[in-house]
Design a protein around this motif. Structure first.
Motif, PDB file in Angstrom:
ATOM      1  N   UNK A 151     -68.488  14.004-135.672  1.00 29.70           N
ATOM      2  CA  UNK A 151     -67.473  12.832-136.154  1.00 29.70           C
ATOM      3  C   UNK A 151     -68.292  11.575-136.512  1.00 29.70           C
ATOM      4  N   UNK A 152     -68.205  11.221-137.895  1.00 26.54           N
ATOM      5  CA  UNK A 152     -68.994  10.112-138.527  1.00 26.54           C
ATOM      6  C   UNK A 152     -67.724   9.143-138.978  1.00 26.54           C
ATOM      7  N   UNK A 153     -68.009   8.020-138.630  1.00 28.18           N
ATOM      8  CA  UNK A 153     -67.064   6.975-139.003  1.00 28.18           C
ATOM      9  C   UNK A 153     -67.741   5.493-138.961  1.00 28.18           C
ATOM     10  N   UNK A 154     -67.812   5.188-140.344  1.00 29.47           N
ATOM     11  CA  UNK A 154     -68.535   3.945-140.466  1.00 29.47           C
ATOM     12  C   UNK A 154     -68.177   3.228-141.989  1.00 29.47           C
ATOM     13  N   UNK A 173     -68.531  -5.519-131.959  1.00 32.94           N
ATOM     14  CA  UNK A 173     -69.169  -4.590-131.802  1.00 32.94           C
ATOM     15  C   UNK A 173     -68.565  -3.207-132.240  1.00 32.94           C
ATOM     16  N   UNK A 174     -69.369  -2.384-132.921  1.00 31.03           N
ATOM     17  CA  UNK A 174     -68.653  -1.053-133.073  1.00 31.03           C
ATOM     18  C   UNK A 174     -67.970  -0.222-132.109  1.00 31.03           C
ATOM     19  N   UNK A 175     -68.576  -0.220-131.071  1.00 33.84           N
ATOM     20  CA  UNK A 175     -68.255   0.581-129.646  1.00 33.84           C
ATOM     21  C   UNK A 175     -66.807   0.348-129.490  1.00 33.84           C
ATOM     22  N   UNK A 176     -66.161  -1.268-129.834  1.00 33.51           N
ATOM     23  CA  UNK A 176     -64.834  -1.470-129.334  1.00 33.51           C
ATOM     24  C   UNK A 176     -63.864  -1.138-130.507  1.00 33.51           C
ATOM     25  N   UNK A 209     -74.230  -2.372-133.940  1.00 33.04           N
ATOM     26  CA  UNK A 209     -73.406  -2.188-135.414  1.00 33.04           C
ATOM     27  C   UNK A 209     -73.571  -0.788-135.469  1.00 33.04           C
ATOM     28  N   UNK A 210     -74.373   0.023-134.777  1.00 33.77           N
ATOM     29  CA  UNK A 210     -74.415   1.573-135.008  1.00 33.77           C
ATOM     30  C   UNK A 210     -74.569   1.898-133.716  1.00 33.77           C
ATOM     31  N   UNK A 211     -73.597   3.270-133.434  1.00 32.16           N
ATOM     32  CA  UNK A 211     -73.620   3.798-131.929  1.00 32.16           C
ATOM     33  C   UNK A 211     -73.764   5.263-132.298  1.00 32.16           C
ATOM     34  N   UNK A 228     -71.215  -0.227-138.734  1.00 36.95           N
ATOM     35  CA  UNK A 228     -70.720  -1.377-139.357  1.00 36.95           C
ATOM     36  C   UNK A 228     -71.568  -1.757-140.440  1.00 36.95           C
ATOM     37  N   UNK A 229     -72.843  -0.911-140.471  1.00 31.27           N
ATOM     38  CA  UNK A 229     -73.873  -1.236-141.571  1.00 31.27           C
ATOM     39  C   UNK A 229     -74.158  -0.069-142.420  1.00 31.27           C
ATOM     40  N   UNK A 230     -73.222   1.180-142.233  1.00 31.98           N
ATOM     41  CA  UNK A 230     -73.582   2.301-143.112  1.00 31.98           C
ATOM     42  C   UNK A 230     -71.964   2.827-143.517  1.00 31.98           C
ATOM     43  N   UNK A 231     -72.107   3.223-144.678  1.00 27.22           N
ATOM     44  CA  UNK A 231     -70.805   3.865-145.175  1.00 27.22           C
ATOM     45  C   UNK A 231     -70.886   5.438-144.895  1.00 27.22           C
ATOM     46  N   UNK A 232     -70.465   5.459-143.567  1.00 23.07           N
ATOM     47  CA  UNK A 232     -70.432   6.939-143.291  1.00 23.07           C
ATOM     48  C   UNK A 232     -69.322   7.578-143.474  1.00 23.07           C
ATOM     49  N   UNK A 233     -68.114   7.309-144.111  1.00 25.18           N
ATOM     50  CA  UNK A 233     -66.888   7.526-144.160  1.00 25.18           C
ATOM     51  C   UNK A 233     -66.143   7.858-142.871  1.00 25.18           C
ATOM     52  N   UNK A 234     -65.076   8.956-142.888  1.00 24.00           N
ATOM     53  CA  UNK A 234     -64.443   9.013-141.572  1.00 24.00           C
ATOM     54  C   UNK A 234     -63.825  10.249-141.549  1.00 24.00           C
TER      55      UNK A 234
END
Length: 322
Positions: A151-154, A173-176, A209-211, A228-234
């Motif tokens: 699962x990639x979400x960014x 934070x990206x975690x929350x 910013x990335x987990x 938050x710093x990579x356009x990973x899609x969802x």
């Protein structure tokens, strides 16, 4: 049946989606809204025809007879506002991440049980019809034994240390914000009985910013990357030894694709009915409150605590790097 009366705390974008969903549900209304500034509260009230407006959260709880409160503020005050609702015996639906530490989660949810007040984290994605279909495919063994998932979400977030995403004082934070989705949805599909959890993080502006999270199951691995710093899609993909399931736009999914072991499309599920995905979690709150339940079986307290323990582990990485 009497009209179910919601109060709203906070008037940001997510509160507007909630209010739009309420309009789609019979015998449900927003009775009152509170925000730290009266101007924003009044603007929200004017837009959605809310009768009672406050610039003090506790005053709303004192003055109104509410069936539940929806907390839509920034994450740094979720704990305090949930505690406030418990003080006045008002059921709570709180946006994710509901808590920033496992200590907050355990303390509050134990209190909710002691006070016999319903509390639920607003993990609306778990109620979407697409996930019912995907769970059906998995139960039927359509992709065989699960071997791995990814699962990639960014999203690329504006590089501003003062916005809520990068500001630790606002629960940044990206975690929350995103990892909560990847963890909750992955474990919903693969189960909560994993043997080990590994975490790697990238820190900037004093937040993650990335987990990258890996869950180790008996015979499979589940990987999750959020940023938050990579356009990973969802996109969430579940692989088995006889095929795979692909879920585009996984936290707000309207469709899912089932492939066989030769990568040939077998079935395409399309959700044509959903107008606003928040309606399902709202109906869950209404049903649980009317049935005097203290927690939802779909978003139980143990899931909220497990998510908070993951945040603990992620933020522990920051301490190790200092």
């Amino acid at each position: 049946m009497a009209t179910f009366r919601f109060g709203i705390m906070g008037t940001g974008g997510i509160a507007h989606k909630f209010a739009d969903a309420v309009k789609l549900i019979d015998q449900c209304e927003i009775t009152a809204v509170a925000n730290r500034t009266m101007v924003k509260a009044q603007q929200f009230a004017d837009k959605y025809a809310v009768d009672h407006v406050y610039d003090d959260f506790e005053e709303m709880l004192k003055q109104e007879s509410l069936d539940a409160v929806y907390i839509a503020t920034t994450m740094d005050v979720h704990y305090r506002l949930t505690q406030l609702c418990l003080k006045y015996q008002v059921p709570v639906l709180c946006e994710k991440a509901m808590f920033m530490t496992s200590e907050e989660a355990i303390t509050t949810l134990n209190q909710a049980h002691d006070k016999k007040v319903f509390v639920m984290e607003a993990m609306w994605s778990k109620f979407l019809p697409t996930y019912r279909q995907v769970l059906g495919w998995l139960t039927e063994g359509k992709i065989g034994e699960i071997t791995t998932s990814d699962y990639q979400f960014g999203n690329l977030v504006t590089n501003d240390p003062q916005n809520r995403f990068f500001n630790p004082e606002l629960g940044g934070g990206v975690s929350f914000d995103l990892t909560v989705y990847t963890y909750d949805l992955t474990t919903m599909l693969l189960g909560h009985e994993f043997n080990q959890i590994d975490v790697a993080t990238d820190w900037r502006y004093n937040v993650d910013v990335t987990d990258h999270v890996v869950l180790h199951y008996d015979h499979s691995l589940a990987t999750m990357t959020t940023s938050f710093v990579a356009a990973l899609g969802n996109q969430l993909v579940i692989y088995g030894d006889a095929g795979k399931i692909v879920i585009p736009n996984a936290n707000d999914c309207k469709e899912a694709f089932l492939y066989d072991g030769n990568n040939q499309l077998v079935e395409h599920y399309q959700d044509e009915a959903t107008q606003n995905g928040f309606t399902y979690e709202i109906k869950e709150v209404i049903n649980c409150v009317y049935q005097n339940k203290l927690e939802s079986p779909i978003v139980p307290h143990q899931l909220t605590i497990a998510s908070a323990r993951l945040y603990d582990q992620i933020w522990e990485q920051k301490k190790k790097s200092e």
